[in-house]
Design an enzyme around this catalytic site. Structure first.
Site, PDB file in Angstrom:
ATOM      1  CG  HIS A 151      -2.147  -0.897   0.964  1.00 28.85           C
ATOM      2  ND1 HIS A 151      -3.365  -0.707   1.574  1.00 28.85           N
ATOM      3  CD2 HIS A 151      -2.310  -1.982   0.164  1.00 28.85           C
ATOM      4  CE1 HIS A 151      -4.212  -1.642   1.163  1.00 28.85           C
ATOM      5  NE2 HIS A 151      -3.601  -2.428   0.318  1.00 28.85           N
ATOM      6  CG  ASN A 210      -4.498   2.332   3.445  1.00 28.77           C
ATOM      7  OD1 ASN A 210      -4.263   1.168   3.098  1.00 28.77           O
ATOM      8  ND2 ASN A 210      -3.945   3.376   2.860  1.00 28.77           N
ATOM      9  CG  HIS A 268      -5.147 -11.840  -1.091  1.00 27.85           C
ATOM     10  ND1 HIS A 268      -6.151 -11.254  -1.812  1.00 27.85           N
ATOM     11  CD2 HIS A 268      -4.415 -10.803  -0.596  1.00 27.85           C
ATOM     12  CE1 HIS A 268      -6.040  -9.925  -1.769  1.00 27.85           C
ATOM     13  NE2 HIS A 268      -4.969  -9.630  -1.047  1.00 27.85           N
TER      14      HIS A 268
HETATM   15  C1  HEM Z   1      -4.823  -7.644  -6.598  1.00 31.24           C
HETATM   16  C2  HEM Z   1      -5.438  -6.687  -5.958  1.00 31.24           C
HETATM   17  C3  HEM Z   1      -5.639  -6.724  -4.468  1.00 31.24           C
HETATM   18  C4  HEM Z   1      -6.798  -6.444  -3.828  1.00 31.24           C
HETATM   19  C5  HEM Z   1      -8.105  -6.014  -4.464  1.00 31.24           C
HETATM   20  C6  HEM Z   1      -6.560  -6.628  -2.424  1.00 31.24           C
HETATM   21  C7  HEM Z   1      -7.498  -6.419  -1.432  1.00 31.24           C
HETATM   22  C8  HEM Z   1      -7.347  -6.781  -0.114  1.00 31.24           C
HETATM   23  C9  HEM Z   1      -8.357  -6.659   0.899  1.00 31.24           C
HETATM   24  C10 HEM Z   1      -9.759  -6.056   0.691  1.00 31.24           C
HETATM   25  C11 HEM Z   1      -7.857  -7.179   2.044  1.00 31.24           C
HETATM   26  C12 HEM Z   1      -8.594  -7.312   3.382  1.00 31.24           C
HETATM   27  C13 HEM Z   1      -8.456  -6.043   4.188  1.00 31.24           C
HETATM   28  C14 HEM Z   1      -9.367  -6.011   5.393  1.00 31.24           C
HETATM   29  O1  HEM Z   1     -10.479  -6.505   5.316  1.00 31.24           O
HETATM   30  O2  HEM Z   1      -8.961  -5.454   6.447  1.00 31.24           O
HETATM   31  C15 HEM Z   1      -6.521  -7.617   1.764  1.00 31.24           C
HETATM   32  C16 HEM Z   1      -5.682  -8.198   2.665  1.00 31.24           C
HETATM   33  C17 HEM Z   1      -4.369  -8.504   2.404  1.00 31.24           C
HETATM   34  N1  HEM Z   1      -3.697  -8.257   1.234  1.00 31.24           N
HETATM   35 FE1  HEM Z   1      -4.487  -7.698  -0.514  1.00 31.24          FE
HETATM   36  N2  HEM Z   1      -5.269  -7.013  -2.242  1.00 31.24           N
HETATM   37  C18 HEM Z   1      -4.657  -7.079  -3.458  1.00 31.24           C
HETATM   38  C19 HEM Z   1      -3.331  -7.373  -3.717  1.00 31.24           C
HETATM   39  C20 HEM Z   1      -2.405  -7.607  -2.735  1.00 31.24           C
HETATM   40  C21 HEM Z   1      -0.978  -7.615  -2.921  1.00 31.24           C
HETATM   41  C22 HEM Z   1      -0.273  -7.309  -4.239  1.00 31.24           C
HETATM   42  C23 HEM Z   1      -0.420  -7.914  -1.718  1.00 31.24           C
HETATM   43  C24 HEM Z   1       1.016  -8.032  -1.328  1.00 31.24           C
HETATM   44  C25 HEM Z   1       1.986  -8.247  -2.149  1.00 31.24           C
HETATM   45  C26 HEM Z   1      -1.509  -8.100  -0.784  1.00 31.24           C
HETATM   46  C27 HEM Z   1      -1.370  -8.504   0.511  1.00 31.24           C
HETATM   47  C28 HEM Z   1      -2.405  -8.653   1.398  1.00 31.24           C
HETATM   48  C29 HEM Z   1      -2.233  -9.249   2.702  1.00 31.24           C
HETATM   49  C30 HEM Z   1      -0.967  -9.882   3.229  1.00 31.24           C
HETATM   50  C31 HEM Z   1      -3.469  -9.131   3.342  1.00 31.24           C
HETATM   51  C32 HEM Z   1      -3.791  -9.564   4.779  1.00 31.24           C
HETATM   52  C33 HEM Z   1      -3.482  -8.415   5.709  1.00 31.24           C
HETATM   53  C34 HEM Z   1      -3.600  -8.750   7.186  1.00 31.24           C
HETATM   54  O3  HEM Z   1      -3.768  -9.908   7.549  1.00 31.24           O
HETATM   55  O4  HEM Z   1      -3.477  -7.783   7.979  1.00 31.24           O
HETATM   56  N3  HEM Z   1      -2.688  -7.873  -1.423  1.00 31.24           N
HETATM   57  N4  HEM Z   1      -6.236  -7.349   0.447  1.00 31.24           N
END
Ligand code: HEM
Length: 324
Positions: free
Chosen positions: A66, A91, A192
């Site tokens: 982010h 965020n 994810h």
């Molecule tokens: C492809 C488009 C992506 C979308 C639409 C997306 C969207 C999201 C959303 C909505 C969440 C949940 C947030 C919440 O409910 O609090 C999430 C969690 C997460 N995303 Fe993505 N994401 C994307 C790509 C990525 C990328 C490129 C990475 C890292 C390289 C990433 C790493 C993560 C991780 C590790 C979590 C879990 C965070 C936690 O446990 O605190 N995401 N993402």
């Protein structure tokens, strides 16, 4: 040779030189003289936090993503300013791990005051967090020397960060805008496989999908039922695992299996199987000898260099939450 061709080639060459010089100014030895113990200190503090709370590892990985997708990797995500990135949809009440960065920065300000940038801290912390999380074979080079930006805008974050409702084309456009091809986009989405999401991010997919379908038909029926049990209608705050196929949060290629099976949480995850191009890559990442982890590492190292500030650009913040 037409003059248009010559001028296009000249501008391409110029762009390549600009990119080259930005990259050339980052170096793995950047703090060798100015803060020799700095990198080890970052790893030490990250390890201590993750030993106490393993769930911080995915959060730190996401913070780096982010940060880099909005104005480049320059720590704009950390600034406590009105209408700053912390207030963006993706965020607010979601991004976490800020106290880890504060802790690292405090230690580094004792060790070598005014030298180590917050942007470098985020980049190292994401890598060190994944190493501490215990992912066999996952490691990447983090060249250093980023400087910190002075501006942070929620509106900019909203337009640069992909929403969970994104379809294939909008994901492709957003990632292409940051220099990533479709393969890298699919591979990066594989993150994810770990971490959690809030129920609010899937409410509309479960209960209010379209004028004709309450629930997204792309969700496997049994999976949708299970998600509805965990996230009742109107529940915005409960936190659930993104990879629902195991109870232990573990790095593996199961994310891709879930995508193929209609068992991924977001429309954006499912989108990866909705085109021939995307599906082919998901298939490959799901296979037994999947190149997922090694390609993920390469894509992260590339991500860590997006739009960096170097040389005399920006500043080295004393407190990561505030412009000096
Ligand atoms: C492809 C488009 C992506 C979308 C639409 C997306 C969207 C999201 C959303 C909505 C969440 C949940 C947030 C919440 O409910 O609090 C999430 C969690 C997460 N995303 Fe993505 N994401 C994307 C790509 C990525 C990328 C490129 C990475 C890292 C390289 C990433 C790493 C993560 C991780 C590790 C979590 C879990 C965070 C936690 O446990 O605190 N995401 N993402």
């Amino acid at each position: 040779m037409g003059s248009r061709f010559v001028s296009t080639m000249a501008s391409l060459l110029f762009m390549a030189m600009v990119l080259e010089s930005a990259i050339a100014q980052l170096s793995t030895n950047h703090y060798a003289a100015s803060c020799p113990g700095g990198k080890a200190k970052v790893a030490e503090v990250v390890n201590t936090w993750i030993e106490n709370d393993r769930t911080l590892a995915p959060s730190l990985l996401r913070m780096h993503f982010h940060d880099c997708f909005v104005r480049g990797c320059e720590a704009s995500v950390l600034l406590d300013v009105p209408n700053g990135e912390k207030f963006a949809f993706g965020n607010r009440n979601s991004l976490r791990g800020f106290e880890v960065i504060d802790d690292i920065k405090a230690e580094l300000e004792v060790l070598c005051p005014g030298v180590f940038s917050c942007a470098d801290i985020i980049a190292l912390a994401a890598r060190d967090a994944m190493v501490a999380f215990g992912v066999p074979g996952l490691n990447w080079n983090v060249p250093l020397g980023r400087r910190d930006g002075n501006v942070s805008s929620a509106a900019e974050a909203n337009s640069n960060l992909p929403p969970p409702s994104a379809n294939f084309d909008s994901l492709k456009t957003l990632f292409a805008g940051k220099g990533f091809n479709v393969r890298e986009m699919v591979v990066l989405s594989g993150s994810h496989t770990i971490g959690v999401a809030h129920c609010r991010t899937i409410q509309s997919r479960l209960y209010n999908f379209s004028s004709t379908e309450a629930t997204d038909p792309a969700l496997r029926k049994s999976f949708a039922r299970s998600l509805k049990r965990q996230c009742p209608f109107g529940d915005t705050t409960t936190v659930i695992k993104m990879d629902q196929s195991t109870t232990i949060d573990k790095w593996n290629r199961e994310y891709f299996e879930n995508v193929l099976d209609g068992k991924s949480l977001f429309i954006s995850d499912n989108a990866l199987r909705t085109t021939f191009q995307g599906r082919h890559i998901v298939d490959e990442m799901e296979e037994h000898d999947s190149p997922f982890t090694s390609e993920f590492a390469a894509a992260m190292s590339k991500m860590s260099q997006i739009g960096v500030l170097t040389g005399s650009q920006g500043q080295i913040r004393t407190n990561c939450r505030l412009v000096n």
